[in-house]
Design a protein around this motif. Sequence first.
Motif, PDB file in Angstrom:
ATOM      1  N   ALA A  97       0.828  -1.216   0.000  1.00 51.48           N
ATOM      2  CA  ALA A  97       0.000   0.000   0.000  1.00 51.48           C
ATOM      3  C   ALA A  97       0.856   1.258   0.000  1.00 51.48           C
ATOM      4  CB  ALA A  97      -0.935  -0.006   1.211  1.00 51.48           C
ATOM      5  N   ILE A 126      -3.023   3.063   7.902  1.00 51.52           N
ATOM      6  CA  ILE A 126      -4.157   2.375   7.270  1.00 51.52           C
ATOM      7  C   ILE A 126      -3.740   2.055   5.836  1.00 51.52           C
ATOM      8  CG2 ILE A 126      -5.283   4.609   6.817  1.00 51.52           C
ATOM      9  CD1 ILE A 126      -7.999   3.062   6.893  1.00 51.52           C
ATOM     10  N   VAL A 164      -4.632  -0.234   2.094  1.00 46.92           N
ATOM     11  CA  VAL A 164      -5.426  -1.105   1.217  1.00 46.92           C
ATOM     12  C   VAL A 164      -4.528  -1.451   0.020  1.00 46.92           C
ATOM     13  CG1 VAL A 164      -7.445  -1.228  -0.311  1.00 46.92           C
ATOM     14  CG2 VAL A 164      -7.665  -0.177   1.938  1.00 46.92           C
ATOM     15  N   GLN A 190      -7.746  -0.428  -4.113  1.00 54.34           N
ATOM     16  CA  GLN A 190      -8.095   0.907  -3.613  1.00 54.34           C
ATOM     17  C   GLN A 190      -9.234   1.512  -4.430  1.00 54.34           C
ATOM     18  OE1 GLN A 190      -4.472   3.264  -3.361  1.00 54.34           O
ATOM     19  NE2 GLN A 190      -3.524   1.783  -1.973  1.00 54.34           N
ATOM     20  N   GLY A 191      -9.967   2.418  -3.802  1.00 56.37           N
ATOM     21  CA  GLY A 191     -11.060   3.100  -4.499  1.00 56.37           C
ATOM     22  C   GLY A 191     -12.329   2.281  -4.581  1.00 56.37           C
ATOM     23  N   ASN A 192     -12.412   1.223  -3.769  1.00 56.40           N
ATOM     24  CA  ASN A 192     -13.619   0.382  -3.773  1.00 56.40           C
ATOM     25  C   ASN A 192     -14.355   0.399  -2.435  1.00 56.40           C
ATOM     26  OD1 ASN A 192     -13.647  -1.060  -6.469  1.00 56.40           O
ATOM     27  ND2 ASN A 192     -11.534  -1.372  -5.806  1.00 56.40           N
ATOM     28  N   GLY A 193     -14.030   1.359  -1.619  1.00 56.66           N
ATOM     29  CA  GLY A 193     -14.746   1.491  -0.351  1.00 56.66           C
ATOM     30  C   GLY A 193     -14.150   0.693   0.812  1.00 56.66           C
ATOM     31  N   GLY A 248     -11.168   1.036   2.328  1.00 57.41           N
ATOM     32  CA  GLY A 248     -10.597   1.953   3.317  1.00 57.41           C
ATOM     33  C   GLY A 248     -11.696   2.569   4.177  1.00 57.41           C
ATOM     34  N   SER A 249     -12.795   2.925   3.561  1.00 52.80           N
ATOM     35  CA  SER A 249     -13.917   3.508   4.316  1.00 52.80           C
ATOM     36  C   SER A 249     -14.505   2.492   5.296  1.00 52.80           C
ATOM     37  CB  SER A 249     -15.019   3.982   3.368  1.00 52.80           C
ATOM     38  OG  SER A 249     -14.516   5.006   2.547  1.00 52.80           O
ATOM     39  N   PHE A 259      -9.925  12.873   2.457  1.00 57.71           N
ATOM     40  CA  PHE A 259     -10.403  11.510   2.709  1.00 57.71           C
ATOM     41  C   PHE A 259     -11.046  11.395   4.089  1.00 57.71           C
ATOM     42  CE2 PHE A 259      -9.353   6.984   3.995  1.00 57.71           C
ATOM     43  CZ  PHE A 259     -10.401   6.410   3.287  1.00 57.71           C
ATOM     44  N   ARG A 273     -14.844  12.937   5.941  1.00 63.26           N
ATOM     45  CA  ARG A 273     -16.140  12.232   5.848  1.00 63.26           C
ATOM     46  C   ARG A 273     -16.411  11.354   7.068  1.00 63.26           C
ATOM     47  NH1 ARG A 273     -14.614   9.146   0.382  1.00 63.26           N
ATOM     48  NH2 ARG A 273     -13.430  11.060   0.161  1.00 63.26           N
TER      49      ARG A 273
HETATM   50  C1  LIG Z   1      -5.909   5.719   2.089  1.00 59.85           C
HETATM   51  C2  LIG Z   1      -6.456   4.344   1.707  1.00 59.85           C
HETATM   52  C3  LIG Z   1      -6.367   3.423   2.916  1.00 59.85           C
HETATM   53  C4  LIG Z   1      -7.924   4.503   1.287  1.00 59.85           C
HETATM   54  O1  LIG Z   1      -8.433   3.224   0.996  1.00 59.85           O
HETATM   55  P1  LIG Z   1      -9.473   3.023  -0.205  1.00 59.85           P
HETATM   56  O2  LIG Z   1      -9.993   1.632  -0.097  1.00 59.85           O
HETATM   57  O3  LIG Z   1      -8.868   3.430  -1.484  1.00 59.85           O
HETATM   58  O4  LIG Z   1     -10.583   4.085   0.219  1.00 59.85           O
HETATM   59  P2  LIG Z   1     -12.095   4.158  -0.253  1.00 59.85           P
HETATM   60  O5  LIG Z   1     -12.278   3.401  -1.511  1.00 59.85           O
HETATM   61  O6  LIG Z   1     -12.980   3.814   0.889  1.00 59.85           O
HETATM   62  O7  LIG Z   1     -12.259   5.704  -0.485  1.00 59.85           O
HETATM   63  C5  LIG Z   1     -11.734   6.234  -1.611  1.00 59.85           C
HETATM   64  C6  LIG Z   1     -11.860   7.719  -1.490  1.00 59.85           C
HETATM   65  O8  LIG Z   1     -10.796   8.235  -0.747  1.00 59.85           O
HETATM   66  C7  LIG Z   1     -10.014   9.088  -1.546  1.00 59.85           C
HETATM   67  N1  LIG Z   1      -8.647   8.826  -1.174  1.00 59.85           N
HETATM   68  C8  LIG Z   1      -8.046   7.646  -1.076  1.00 59.85           C
HETATM   69  N2  LIG Z   1      -6.764   7.820  -0.683  1.00 59.85           N
HETATM   70  C9  LIG Z   1      -6.589   9.128  -0.500  1.00 59.85           C
HETATM   71  C10 LIG Z   1      -5.498   9.932  -0.099  1.00 59.85           C
HETATM   72  N3  LIG Z   1      -4.296   9.392   0.217  1.00 59.85           N
HETATM   73  N4  LIG Z   1      -5.681  11.251  -0.053  1.00 59.85           N
HETATM   74  C11 LIG Z   1      -6.882  11.792  -0.367  1.00 59.85           C
HETATM   75  N5  LIG Z   1      -7.940  11.094  -0.750  1.00 59.85           N
HETATM   76  C12 LIG Z   1      -7.798   9.773  -0.810  1.00 59.85           C
HETATM   77  C13 LIG Z   1     -10.336   8.710  -2.954  1.00 59.85           C
HETATM   78  O9  LIG Z   1     -10.115   9.768  -3.816  1.00 59.85           O
HETATM   79  C14 LIG Z   1     -11.806   8.370  -2.834  1.00 59.85           C
HETATM   80  O10 LIG Z   1     -12.563   9.565  -2.777  1.00 59.85           O
HETATM   81  P3  LIG Z   1     -14.084   9.612  -3.301  1.00 59.85           P
HETATM   82  O11 LIG Z   1     -14.860   8.629  -2.465  1.00 59.85           O
HETATM   83  O12 LIG Z   1     -14.489  11.023  -3.045  1.00 59.85           O
HETATM   84  O13 LIG Z   1     -14.012   9.211  -4.716  1.00 59.85           O
HETATM   85  C15 LIG Z   1      -5.693   3.709   0.511  1.00 59.85           C
HETATM   86  O14 LIG Z   1      -5.776   4.590  -0.578  1.00 59.85           O
HETATM   87  C16 LIG Z   1      -4.233   3.407   0.776  1.00 59.85           C
HETATM   88  O15 LIG Z   1      -3.882   2.324   1.259  1.00 59.85           O
HETATM   89  N6  LIG Z   1      -3.311   4.333   0.423  1.00 59.85           N
HETATM   90  C17 LIG Z   1      -1.892   4.107   0.550  1.00 59.85           C
HETATM   91  C18 LIG Z   1      -1.451   4.168   1.985  1.00 59.85           C
HETATM   92  C19 LIG Z   1      -1.805   5.499   2.610  1.00 59.85           C
HETATM   93  O16 LIG Z   1      -1.519   6.563   2.064  1.00 59.85           O
HETATM   94  N7  LIG Z   1      -2.447   5.441   3.807  1.00 59.85           N
HETATM   95  C20 LIG Z   1      -2.910   6.656   4.484  1.00 59.85           C
HETATM   96  C21 LIG Z   1      -1.886   7.260   5.344  1.00 59.85           C
HETATM   97  S1  LIG Z   1      -1.732   6.405   6.903  1.00 59.85           S
END
Ligand SMILES: CC(C)(COP(=O)(O)OP(=O)(O)OC[C@H]1O[C@@H](n2cnc3c(N)ncnc32)[C@H](O)[C@@H]1OP(=O)(O)O)[C@@H](O)C(=O)NCCC(=O)NCCS
Length: 170
Positions: free
Chosen positions: A23, A83, A85, A90-93, A95-96, A122, A125
Amino acid sequence: MSVRIRSEQADDIVHIHDVIVAAFLKAPHADHTEQFIVRELRRLGALTISLVAEEDGLLVGHVALSPVRISDGANNWYGLGPISVLPERQGNGIGSQLMNSAIQQLKQIEAKGCVLLGDPKFYNRFGFAPRKGLVLSGVPEEYFLALLLEGDLPQGEVFYHKAFLATDYQ
Ligand SMILES: CC(C)(COP(=O)(O)OP(=O)(O)OC[C@H]1O[C@@H](n2cnc3c(N)ncnc32)[C@H](O)[C@@H]1OP(=O)(O)O)[C@@H](O)C(=O)NCCC(=O)NCCS
């Protein structure tokens, strides 16, 4: 595909490591020590909550929560992170779902609140926002976010667990 969020079990540990590495591989602002932080938190008994996201028997996501110290003496506050994914999921909910389950679990243990360092786009919400007077040294205030669950907002400097200094060489 259905995703199940559950607490980590011993068999998950090696897979959690791999998910975190993958990730953060291309994540901006990553230290690439995130997997060592989780390992060290676990070793020191400070991995208060460790949730995995499982999809079709595969581990695709993870979130860690650990206690933080606040200079005004407030207790029962936690830090969320890292956190992760898997990039291809990623982008499939997922992380949420991890975020929502983490917040639920924090309520169950009667946490007063939670902080994290991350992009407000992110985390807003889920109720996380910068809070005046609650700071993490050395980071821009717009990226240090808090969620108040109970009581008053603490005021002061936040210190993550010492495991956050972990590297591979320990
Ligand atoms: C951050 C993370 C956990 C989100 O998981 P995910 O499964 O992609 O999240 P979701 O699908 O539930 O949500 C996606 C939404 O978050 C946004 N998003 C995801 N990562 C983001 C980030 N780093 N910054 C801003 N927005 C982000 C997407 O644009 C999307 O927005 P939308 O719903 O308005 O389209 C994942 O992107 C990840 O593992 N990133 C790499 C590691 C990281 O940067 N972790 C966070 C720091 S600890």
